[in-house]
Design a protein around this motif. Structure first.
Motif, mmCIF file in Angstrom:
data_model
loop_
_atom_site.group_PDB
_atom_site.id
_atom_site.type_symbol
_atom_site.label_atom_id
_atom_site.label_comp_id
_atom_site.label_asym_id
_atom_site.label_seq_id
_atom_site.Cartn_x
_atom_site.Cartn_y
_atom_site.Cartn_z
ATOM 1 N N ALA A 145 0.834 -1.207 0.000
ATOM 2 C CA ALA A 145 0.000 0.000 0.000
ATOM 3 C C ALA A 145 0.869 1.258 0.000
ATOM 4 O O ALA A 145 0.592 2.228 -0.704
ATOM 5 N N VAL A 146 1.950 1.243 0.793
ATOM 6 C CA VAL A 146 2.861 2.401 0.862
ATOM 7 C C VAL A 146 3.575 2.581 -0.476
ATOM 8 O O VAL A 146 3.656 3.688 -1.015
ATOM 9 N N LEU A 147 4.081 1.467 -1.038
ATOM 10 C CA LEU A 147 4.793 1.559 -2.315
ATOM 11 C C LEU A 147 3.863 2.047 -3.425
ATOM 12 O O LEU A 147 4.258 2.842 -4.281
ATOM 13 N N GLU A 148 2.598 1.610 -3.389
ATOM 14 C CA GLU A 148 1.629 2.017 -4.404
ATOM 15 C C GLU A 148 1.445 3.535 -4.395
ATOM 16 O O GLU A 148 1.382 4.184 -5.451
ATOM 17 N N VAL A 149 1.388 4.138 -3.208
ATOM 18 C CA VAL A 149 1.235 5.593 -3.101
ATOM 19 C C VAL A 149 2.486 6.291 -3.630
ATOM 20 O O VAL A 149 2.401 7.282 -4.364
ATOM 21 N N LEU A 150 3.660 5.773 -3.276
ATOM 22 C CA LEU A 150 4.917 6.391 -3.721
ATOM 23 C C LEU A 150 5.069 6.284 -5.243
ATOM 24 O O LEU A 150 5.471 7.253 -5.898
ATOM 25 N N VAL A 151 4.736 5.129 -5.800
ATOM 26 C CA VAL A 151 4.856 4.940 -7.252
ATOM 27 C C VAL A 151 3.885 5.847 -7.993
ATOM 28 O O VAL A 151 4.219 6.437 -9.028
ATOM 29 N N ALA A 152 2.662 5.997 -7.430
ATOM 30 C CA ALA A 152 1.652 6.848 -8.072
ATOM 31 C C ALA A 152 2.106 8.306 -8.132
ATOM 32 O O ALA A 152 1.693 9.056 -9.008
ATOM 33 N N ALA A 153 2.982 8.707 -7.191
ATOM 34 C CA ALA A 153 3.478 10.092 -7.161
ATOM 35 C C ALA A 153 4.509 10.342 -8.259
ATOM 36 O O ALA A 153 4.914 11.488 -8.490
ATOM 37 N N GLU A 154 4.958 9.268 -8.932
ATOM 38 C CA GLU A 154 5.865 9.369 -10.085
ATOM 39 C C GLU A 154 7.123 10.179 -9.794
ATOM 40 O O GLU A 154 7.519 11.029 -10.589
ATOM 41 N N GLY A 155 7.729 9.920 -8.651
ATOM 42 C CA GLY A 155 8.967 10.608 -8.307
ATOM 43 C C GLY A 155 8.761 11.837 -7.447
ATOM 44 O O GLY A 155 9.718 12.421 -6.938
ATOM 45 N N GLY A 156 7.506 12.249 -7.276
ATOM 46 C CA GLY A 156 7.201 13.384 -6.409
ATOM 47 C C GLY A 156 7.327 12.989 -4.941
ATOM 48 O O GLY A 156 7.244 11.807 -4.591
ATOM 49 N N VAL A 157 7.516 13.975 -4.099
ATOM 50 C CA VAL A 157 7.678 13.713 -2.670
ATOM 51 C C VAL A 157 6.318 13.499 -2.010
ATOM 52 O O VAL A 157 5.371 14.255 -2.248
ATOM 53 N N VAL A 158 6.225 12.447 -1.198
ATOM 54 C CA VAL A 158 5.007 12.153 -0.447
ATOM 55 C C VAL A 158 5.356 12.244 1.036
ATOM 56 O O VAL A 158 6.302 11.608 1.493
ATOM 57 N N SER A 159 4.621 13.064 1.775
ATOM 58 C CA SER A 159 4.917 13.235 3.197
ATOM 59 C C SER A 159 4.507 12.002 3.981
ATOM 60 O O SER A 159 3.668 11.204 3.556
ATOM 61 N N ALA A 160 5.111 11.849 5.175
ATOM 62 C CA ALA A 160 4.751 10.738 6.056
ATOM 63 C C ALA A 160 3.278 10.838 6.431
ATOM 64 O O ALA A 160 2.581 9.822 6.539
ATOM 65 N N GLU A 161 2.790 12.074 6.598
ATOM 66 C CA GLU A 161 1.383 12.283 6.962
ATOM 67 C C GLU A 161 0.459 11.774 5.857
ATOM 68 O O GLU A 161 -0.561 11.150 6.119
#
Length: 220
Positions: A145-161
């Motif tokens: 689930a965490v990796l899916e969110v990071l991959v969807a951001a396409e290299g953009g920064v995703v905060s811990a929140e």
């Protein structure tokens, strides 16, 4: 019943928030970005039908699954007329709800490729599989689930929140170190060279340069 459904969905790596009445549902919809709405037609306050009308009127395109004891054809017809994308009558099996939610999510995402690729990572959201440089990587549901969110951001920064909000649910403790622990375990599973970069004080992102041209071994 709603809590039992939420707990069951959590086991399937689907984070869900509960609204016990129409007002709460509309409030949650105004502050959060959801993938799918599961609406019981018979809820206090603004009914499920009214909430459905508001979702359709917002133009968000969010799929709606109606959940109700009413199983007469005219009830279903009126539900679809309000903009429902699917219908499930009580009683139902949790697994059927999960299958329908996944089907709605695939339909919602028809414009995006079913398999996401970034650097040397390949993530299949339907099969819940991840490959790195064509090597299968076994992940826990939360790590996926965490990796899916990071991959969807396409290299953009995703905060811990944001990770906590998207991969967990609204009841997650905002001061927990669950995100840090999960990202750390995820890094180990994905192996070298490291592909999840930490942006100090901001969050995490996929290093799109990591692993490019891989196959020669080494840590680069």
């Amino acid at each position: 019943m709603a809590e039992a459904i939420r707990d069951g969905l959590r086991l399937e790596a689907i984070a869900a928030d509960i609204a016990g009445d129409g007002d709460t549902a509309l409030e949650l919809l105004s502050v959060n970005s959801y993938d799918i709405a599961v609406l019981d037609r018979d809820i206090p306050g603004p009914s499920g039908d009214e909430v459905a009308r508001r979702i359709v009127a917002s133009g968000s395109g969010m799929p709606i699954l109606m959940l109700t004891a009413a199983d007469r054809l005219d009830d279903k017809a009126s539900g679809f007329g309000l903009g429902a994308d699917d219908y499930l009558t009580k009683p139902f099996e949790l697994q059927e709800l999960v299958l329908r939610l996944r089907a709605l999510d695939r339909r919602r995402a028809h414009a995006r490729p079913p398999v996401r690729k970034i650097a040397d990572l390949r993530l299949d959201p339907f099969r819940r599989e991840v490959y790195r440089d064509d090597r299968y990587v076994a992940l826990t549901r939360k790590q996926f689930a965490v990796l899916e969110v990071l991959v969807a951001a396409e290299g953009g920064v995703v905060s811990a929140e944001e990770l906590l909000e998207r991969a967990w649910d609204e009841n997650a403790d905002p001061f927990t170190n669950a995100v840090r622990i999960t990202v750390s375990a995820l890094r180990k599973r994905l192996g070298e060279p490291g592909i999840i970069a930490t942006v100090p004080g901001v969050g995490y992102r996929i290093d799109t340069a990591a692993g490019t041209g891989s196959g020669g071994g080494g840590h680069g």
